[in-house]
Design an enzyme around this catalytic site. Sequence first.
Site, PDB file in Angstrom:
ATOM      1  N   CYS A 236       0.572   3.319   3.200  1.00 16.53           N
ATOM      2  CA  CYS A 236       1.345   2.759   4.316  1.00 16.53           C
ATOM      3  C   CYS A 236       2.823   3.089   4.147  1.00 16.53           C
ATOM      4  CB  CYS A 236       1.148   1.248   4.387  1.00 16.53           C
ATOM      5  SG  CYS A 236      -0.556   0.722   4.701  1.00 16.53           S
TER       6      CYS A 236
ATOM      7  N   CYS B 244       0.837  -1.203   0.000  1.00 19.09           N
ATOM      8  CA  CYS B 244       0.000   0.000   0.000  1.00 19.09           C
ATOM      9  C   CYS B 244       0.870   1.251   0.000  1.00 19.09           C
ATOM     10  CB  CYS B 244      -0.929  -0.017   1.220  1.00 19.09           C
ATOM     11  SG  CYS B 244      -1.806   1.529   1.487  1.00 19.09           S
TER      12      CYS B 244
END
Length: 495
Positions: A418, A415
């Site tokens: 993230c 991600c």
Amino acid sequence: MALSSSFSPLLNRAITSSPELKAPLINPFRLLDQKFVSSVTVNTPRRLRFIKPVCAEPRSSDSVIPLAASVAAPGRVTLWNFCVYLSVVDFWSLTCISLFWVNADVKNETEKEDYEKLAKELADASPLEIMDKALEKFGNDVAIAFSGAEDVALIEYAKLTGRPFRVFSLDTGRLNPETYQFFDAVEKHYGIHIEYMFPDAVEVQALVRNKGLFSFYEDGHQECCRVRKVRPLRRALKGLQAWITGQRKDQSPGTRSEIPVVQVDPVFEGMEGGIESLVKWNPVANVEGRDIWNFLRAMDVPVNSLHLKGYISIGCEPCTRPILPGQHEREGRWWWEDAKAKECGLHKGNMKEEGVHLHGNGNGNGASLSNGSTIVADIFNSQNLVSLSRAGIENLAKLESRKEPWLVVLYAPWCQFCQAMEGSYIELAEKLKESRVKVGKFRADGDQKGFAKQELQLGSFPTILFFPKHSLKPIKYPSDKRDVDSLMAFVNALR
């Protein structure tokens, strides 16, 4: 061989006795209506250029063979010449039909192969050159998909080519007022009429009556988008051979990083129907967002006023919000869902199978497998961080009284959001190492995703939870600000 003498009088009598000659039907052809013809000879070479395939449908006033028989000096029709003539006609007709279908098949096969080659040839081309190629190749059978955001760049490029072009847009019925005002400004600025496509009223009515106006907040946006966007798009594309989109590689993590500048559409069908009947052009695929905006400012074109309010990627009003500094532009769309699935279905062909080995982390920290996929390296690696297993976080969640409070991030290493907060989270762990707060991480994608959604309030990645000392239920961090100061303020308010 000549016709027998007994047949000739009958033929002459039939010709001269009738006030208007009716040509007899012969095979799939007939002789032209002809008056006062006592005898004819076949004159094949001069007339063959008028032959049409037998499958053609001439107008009622046309003859399939305009002058199969020509007026000549008195004589006889030889059966041998006439048979030879019909044989030549049949041969050429069948040959024309065969060549037509063979050439069509070869052309279709060539076109399929050419698009991959063309994508490589145009990989380094400018958006203007790619747009010009699309309009030149497909003319009135290609149209620009305009979303009411920075897709106005596509219209500007189309105008600069000097070629005629078409623009269509999907009006979902739930757009911002500013977007409708923008549509009007674009039409006036370019002197065009946007072709609007609307959802089916019966389908919208059934969805709203059964599930309410905001069901997408609870069960995902796919069903609503399918009714309001995907099906209207499908109808629009059925009248085209190609369409032009504003997709860029830097727009959405995990879904658009590999789009070519031109491709055979893997999902939708064009006017001819069937698989691979539609071509998809992405002229700005290799252009970064900041360069698009530099172009729009330089050309002084209309832009959606929502951009001035922090909106970058603009869709329907309930599903779009402005982003904060440092956030990816796609975080403003469907913010309550998984960050990697930021597609509504219009570009479903971009979606990849879910799995930990299908997504690179954008930093080149992946190992290649024999099948070409990539294993993503883990993130949030620090001696000040505790990596929790499924059993570990289950036990932490069940404790009614903890010795220390815990701060835990639910993440997926692929991600982009993230990855973007990795530095600040590690710095936060460093600052908290002397305190009584434990900092941890739990990888919540793949097989753990269902559990994390049901038991740990996972909405999208990353989700940050604070487990207080004397509380059974963890507290979810509500903000999109993931800098160190914001996270520290959250912890200090609860510990």
